[in-house]
Design a protein around this motif. Structure first.
Motif, PDB file in Angstrom:
ATOM      1  N   TRP A   1       0.820  -1.223   0.000  1.00  8.99           N
ATOM      2  CA  TRP A   1       0.000   0.000   0.000  1.00  8.99           C
ATOM      3  C   TRP A   1       0.850   1.269   0.000  1.00  8.99           C
ATOM      4  CZ3 TRP A   1       1.500   2.523   4.341  1.00  8.99           C
ATOM      5  CH2 TRP A   1       1.884   1.766   5.458  1.00  8.99           C
ATOM      6  N   CYS A   2       2.155   1.086   0.064  1.00  6.00           N
ATOM      7  CA  CYS A   2       3.043   2.241   0.130  1.00  6.00           C
ATOM      8  C   CYS A   2       3.658   2.489  -1.239  1.00  6.00           C
ATOM      9  CB  CYS A   2       4.133   1.986   1.158  1.00  6.00           C
ATOM     10  SG  CYS A   2       5.264   3.350   1.315  1.00  6.00           S
ATOM     11  N   LEU A   3       3.144   3.478  -1.932  1.00 10.98           N
ATOM     12  CA  LEU A   3       3.591   3.755  -3.289  1.00 10.98           C
ATOM     13  C   LEU A   3       4.705   4.783  -3.289  1.00 10.98           C
ATOM     14  CD1 LEU A   3       0.109   4.033  -5.016  1.00 10.98           C
ATOM     15  CD2 LEU A   3       1.608   2.035  -4.905  1.00 10.98           C
ATOM     16  N   ILE A   4       5.823   4.423  -3.878  1.00  9.32           N
ATOM     17  CA  ILE A   4       6.882   5.407  -4.118  1.00  9.32           C
ATOM     18  C   ILE A   4       7.424   5.185  -5.515  1.00  9.32           C
ATOM     19  CG2 ILE A   4       7.556   5.699  -1.700  1.00  9.32           C
ATOM     20  CD1 ILE A   4      10.140   4.084  -2.572  1.00  9.32           C
ATOM     21  N   ASP A   5       8.334   6.026  -5.908  1.00 11.11           N
ATOM     22  CA  ASP A   5       8.933   5.996  -7.235  1.00 11.11           C
ATOM     23  C   ASP A   5       9.636   4.657  -7.495  1.00 11.11           C
ATOM     24  OD1 ASP A   5      10.288   6.422  -9.550  1.00 11.11           O
ATOM     25  OD2 ASP A   5      11.413   8.174  -8.846  1.00 11.11           O
ATOM     26  N   ASP A   6       9.086   3.867  -8.403  1.00  6.54           N
ATOM     27  CA  ASP A   6       9.671   2.568  -8.720  1.00  6.54           C
ATOM     28  C   ASP A   6      11.015   2.682  -9.422  1.00  6.54           C
ATOM     29  OD1 ASP A   6       7.886   0.720  -7.666  1.00  6.54           O
ATOM     30  OD2 ASP A   6       6.509   0.980  -9.352  1.00  6.54           O
ATOM     31  N   GLN A   7      11.314   3.855  -9.973  1.00  7.33           N
ATOM     32  CA  GLN A   7      12.569   4.032 -10.701  1.00  7.33           C
ATOM     33  C   GLN A   7      13.759   4.242  -9.753  1.00  7.33           C
ATOM     34  OE1 GLN A   7      12.330   3.593 -14.035  1.00  7.33           O
ATOM     35  NE2 GLN A   7      10.196   3.245 -13.474  1.00  7.33           N
ATOM     36  N   LEU A   8      13.450   4.494  -8.492  1.00  6.39           N
ATOM     37  CA  LEU A   8      14.512   4.755  -7.527  1.00  6.39           C
ATOM     38  C   LEU A   8      15.281   3.461  -7.242  1.00  6.39           C
ATOM     39  CD1 LEU A   8      14.913   7.538  -6.209  1.00  6.39           C
ATOM     40  CD2 LEU A   8      13.637   6.680  -4.235  1.00  6.39           C
ATOM     41  N   PRO A   9      16.620   3.527  -7.215  1.00  7.32           N
ATOM     42  CA  PRO A   9      17.363   2.328  -6.840  1.00  7.32           C
ATOM     43  C   PRO A   9      16.975   1.891  -5.429  1.00  7.32           C
ATOM     44  CG  PRO A   9      18.859   4.125  -7.488  1.00  7.32           C
ATOM     45  CD  PRO A   9      17.474   4.687  -7.452  1.00  7.32           C
ATOM     46  N   GLY A  10      16.959   0.615  -5.190  1.00  4.49           N
ATOM     47  CA  GLY A  10      16.581   0.132  -3.870  1.00  4.49           C
ATOM     48  C   GLY A  10      17.536  -0.942  -3.380  1.00  4.49           C
ATOM     49  N   VAL A  11      17.695  -1.022  -2.059  1.00  8.63           N
ATOM     50  CA  VAL A  11      18.447  -2.129  -1.467  1.00  8.63           C
ATOM     51  C   VAL A  11      17.522  -2.812  -0.452  1.00  8.63           C
ATOM     52  CG1 VAL A  11      20.754  -1.171  -1.820  1.00  8.63           C
ATOM     53  CG2 VAL A  11      19.504  -0.604   0.264  1.00  8.63           C
ATOM     54  N   PRO A  12      17.636  -4.152  -0.320  1.00  8.27           N
ATOM     55  CA  PRO A  12      16.694  -4.882   0.528  1.00  8.27           C
ATOM     56  C   PRO A  12      16.798  -4.536   2.004  1.00  8.27           C
ATOM     57  CG  PRO A  12      18.375  -6.368  -0.363  1.00  8.27           C
ATOM     58  CD  PRO A  12      18.548  -5.057  -1.055  1.00  8.27           C
ATOM     59  N   GLN A  13      18.043  -4.170   2.461  1.00  6.83           N
ATOM     60  CA  GLN A  13      18.201  -3.837   3.876  1.00  6.83           C
ATOM     61  C   GLN A  13      18.942  -2.502   4.009  1.00  6.83           C
ATOM     62  OE1 GLN A  13      19.598  -7.182   6.189  1.00  6.83           O
ATOM     63  NE2 GLN A  13      17.755  -8.370   5.720  1.00  6.83           N
ATOM     64  N   ASN A  14      19.893  -2.415   4.938  1.00  2.23           N
ATOM     65  CA  ASN A  14      20.581  -1.139   5.160  1.00  2.23           C
ATOM     66  C   ASN A  14      21.495  -0.772   3.986  1.00  2.23           C
ATOM     67  OD1 ASN A  14      19.715  -0.153   7.691  1.00  2.23           O
ATOM     68  ND2 ASN A  14      20.918  -1.734   8.707  1.00  2.23           N
ATOM     69  N   PRO A  15      21.531   0.505   3.621  1.00  6.20           N
ATOM     70  CA  PRO A  15      22.522   0.945   2.651  1.00  6.20           C
ATOM     71  C   PRO A  15      23.851   1.165   3.371  1.00  6.20           C
ATOM     72  CG  PRO A  15      21.234   2.803   3.372  1.00  6.20           C
ATOM     73  CD  PRO A  15      20.714   1.608   4.141  1.00  6.20           C
ATOM     74  N   ASN A  16      24.913   1.216   2.648  1.00  3.23           N
ATOM     75  CA  ASN A  16      26.198   1.578   3.240  1.00  3.23           C
ATOM     76  C   ASN A  16      26.485   3.034   2.884  1.00  3.23           C
ATOM     77  OD1 ASN A  16      28.750   1.891   4.152  1.00  3.23           O
ATOM     78  ND2 ASN A  16      29.657   0.208   2.987  1.00  3.23           N
ATOM     79  N   LEU A  17      26.211   3.924   3.818  1.00  2.00           N
ATOM     80  CA  LEU A  17      26.348   5.358   3.540  1.00  2.00           C
ATOM     81  C   LEU A  17      27.700   5.913   3.978  1.00  2.00           C
ATOM     82  CD1 LEU A  17      22.825   6.659   4.564  1.00  2.00           C
ATOM     83  CD2 LEU A  17      23.658   6.085   2.300  1.00  2.00           C
ATOM     84  N   THR A  18      28.431   5.114   4.749  1.00  3.10           N
ATOM     85  CA  THR A  18      29.692   5.646   5.253  1.00  3.10           C
ATOM     86  C   THR A  18      30.877   5.063   4.502  1.00  3.10           C
ATOM     87  OG1 THR A  18      29.550   4.011   7.028  1.00  3.10           O
ATOM     88  CG2 THR A  18      28.905   6.260   7.551  1.00  3.10           C
ATOM     89  N   GLY A  19      30.573   4.228   3.514  1.00  2.23           N
ATOM     90  CA  GLY A  19      31.575   3.716   2.604  1.00  2.23           C
ATOM     91  C   GLY A  19      32.690   2.950   3.268  1.00  2.23           C
TER      92      GLY A  19
END
Ligand SMILES: [Zn+2]
Ligand SMILES: [Zn+2]
Length: 143
Positions: free
Chosen positions: A125-143
């Motif tokens: 039920w939560c619609l967002i931009d399907d074109q956005l890249p997605g990751v299944p869990q946490n992203p790595n933002l601190t590299g």
């Protein structure tokens, strides 16, 4: 050459105010669909902007609630004790960053989510931009 980005924000009652100044490339916005963000926001996801902790100046007494994160590291969710607005998050897995809830910014028109994370918990039920890249869990933002 990029202009420095300045921003301000506050909780619903105004007891907590904040301001910040970052290089635009250091402000990373993501949608997070994890169950904790769903509970903490009462919504389908949280849109958060990760900024270096040093870039943010907060006035007012911020309360926090710390839980074991869903992949192990502790997550501290910061909010206003008076009005309950969720404001910021700190995560052990992302040292040095503070995640600002995009909705508490006075002007969030500059926020451009780069990705969606925890998409495995995204509800139909939560619609967002399907074109956005997605990751299944946490992203790595601190590299
Ligand atoms: Zn408040
Ligand atoms: Zn989350």
């Amino acid at each position: 050459m990029t202009d420095t980005l300045t921003f301000t924000g506050h909780c619903l009652c105004g007891n907590i105010q904040f301001e910040g100044r970052v290089n635009p490339q250091d402000a990373i916005a993501v949608h997070c669909h994890c169950k904790d963000c769903q509970r903490a926001t009462g919504s389908g996801f949280a849109t958060v902007v990760a900024v270096p902790e040093a870039a943010l100046r907060v006035t007012g007494e911020v309360a926090e609630f710390t839980v074991a994160g869903q992949t192990g590291g502790e997550v501290s969710r910061e909010f206003c004790r008076n009005c309950g607005s969720p404001l910021f998050t700190r995560a052990k897995l992302s040292p040095g960053l503070r995640f600002i809830k995009a909705g508490v910014l006075d002007d969030s028109s500059w926020v451009t989510p780069a990705m969606a994370c925890w998409t495995e918990r995204r509800e139909a039920w939560c619609l967002i931009d399907d074109q956005l890249p997605g990751v299944p869990q946490n992203p790595n933002l601190t590299g």
